[in-house]
Design an enzyme around this catalytic site. Structure first.
Site, PDB file in Angstrom:
ATOM      1  N   SER A   5       0.830  -1.210   0.000  1.00 50.18           N
ATOM      2  CA  SER A   5       0.000   0.000   0.000  1.00 50.18           C
ATOM      3  C   SER A   5       0.863   1.258   0.000  1.00 50.18           C
ATOM      4  O   SER A   5       2.058   1.223   0.297  1.00 50.18           O
ATOM      5  CB  SER A   5      -0.937   0.010   1.212  1.00 50.18           C
ATOM      6  OG  SER A   5      -0.205   0.019   2.418  1.00 50.18           O
ATOM      7  N   ASP A   6       0.192   2.362  -0.320  1.00 52.81           N
ATOM      8  CA  ASP A   6       0.872   3.658  -0.292  1.00 52.81           C
ATOM      9  C   ASP A   6      -0.148   4.745   0.043  1.00 52.81           C
ATOM     10  O   ASP A   6      -1.294   4.684  -0.403  1.00 52.81           O
ATOM     11  CB  ASP A   6       1.532   3.969  -1.632  1.00 52.81           C
ATOM     12  CG  ASP A   6       2.470   5.153  -1.521  1.00 52.81           C
ATOM     13  OD1 ASP A   6       3.600   4.969  -1.025  1.00 52.81           O
ATOM     14  OD2 ASP A   6       2.071   6.274  -1.891  1.00 52.81           O
ATOM     15  N   THR A   7       0.285   5.701   0.838  1.00 56.26           N
ATOM     16  CA  THR A   7      -0.586   6.810   1.233  1.00 56.26           C
ATOM     17  C   THR A   7      -0.014   8.133   0.733  1.00 56.26           C
ATOM     18  O   THR A   7       1.179   8.398   0.890  1.00 56.26           O
ATOM     19  CB  THR A   7      -0.752   6.873   2.773  1.00 56.26           C
ATOM     20  OG1 THR A   7      -1.366   5.660   3.221  1.00 56.26           O
ATOM     21  CG2 THR A   7      -1.629   8.048   3.180  1.00 56.26           C
TER      22      THR A   7
END
Length: 199
Positions: free
Chosen positions: A80-82
């Site tokens: 994931s990446d934010t």
């Protein structure tokens, strides 16, 4: 005793979380599923024309690329990446106290978007889902910003702040969307997607 629905669905699978984030690890623990943390370095570079959700999705998929060749049939990889998106700009992790202060000054008194993309990769399929939460930060004083950065050192967080910390207690005026997304993982979406993948 009634069993955890997701844990039951995943009992024949090995869930791999490819993240060093203690917040994401805690979320998976709280979801009540067995998982293993595996880390492989990847250079987080994306095409400059990408914006907002496109950046988060691109990087979430990129993080999976170093694992794909080694995945076994019963394994599900989660990457994931934010991204903190404000005024057509991505505010990444601050690399210094000065940079962190500049980011929080930009966000002070403003709405911004926190976008998290989560990539689920199995041997025969890959799915990316994204969540966007709108956050309104109160006007912060120079002293409040300085105290927060010096005390909590938020250099591992996009936008240079953690909503679950002191700044969230005193500075968040309004939030529209998933709270857990702002912490680092849209857990409701993760739960729903995993349930669908192993249905």
């Amino acid at each position: 005793m009634t069993k955890n629905p997701l844990a039951e669905k995943l009992k024949d699978y090995k869930l791999i979380l490819a993240s060093g984030s203690p917040r994401r690890k805690k979320f998976f623990e709280d979801l009540g599923v067995e998982f293993e943390v595996q880390l492989k370095p990847v250079e987080e570079v994306y095409p400059k024309e990408l914006k907002g959700e496109e950046i988060a999705s691109y990087l979430a998929k990129l993080k999976s690329s170093v694992f794909i060749d080694r995945l076994k049939t019963n394994e599900i990889l989660v990457t994931s990446d934010t991204v903190v998106w404000h005024q057509n700009e991505s505010l990444a992790k601050a690399e210094s106290e000065v940079e962190a202060k500049e980011m929080l000054k930009k966000l002070s008194g403003q709405w911004h978007e926190v976008i998290t993309s989560v990539c689920f990769t199995a041997k025969t399929q890959q799915k990316v889902v994204s969540a966007t939460t709108k956050v309104k930060l109160a006007e912060l004083t120079v002293e409040e910003i300085a105290y927060y950065i010096e005390t909590f050192k938020p250099y591992d967080k996009a936008g240079a702040y953690g909503i679950q910390e002191w700044i969230g207690l005193i500075g968040i005026e309004e939030i529209r969307g998933l709270y857990t997304n702002v912490v680092g993982l849209p857990t409701q979406l993760v739960y729903k997607t995993l349930m669908a993948i192993v249905a």
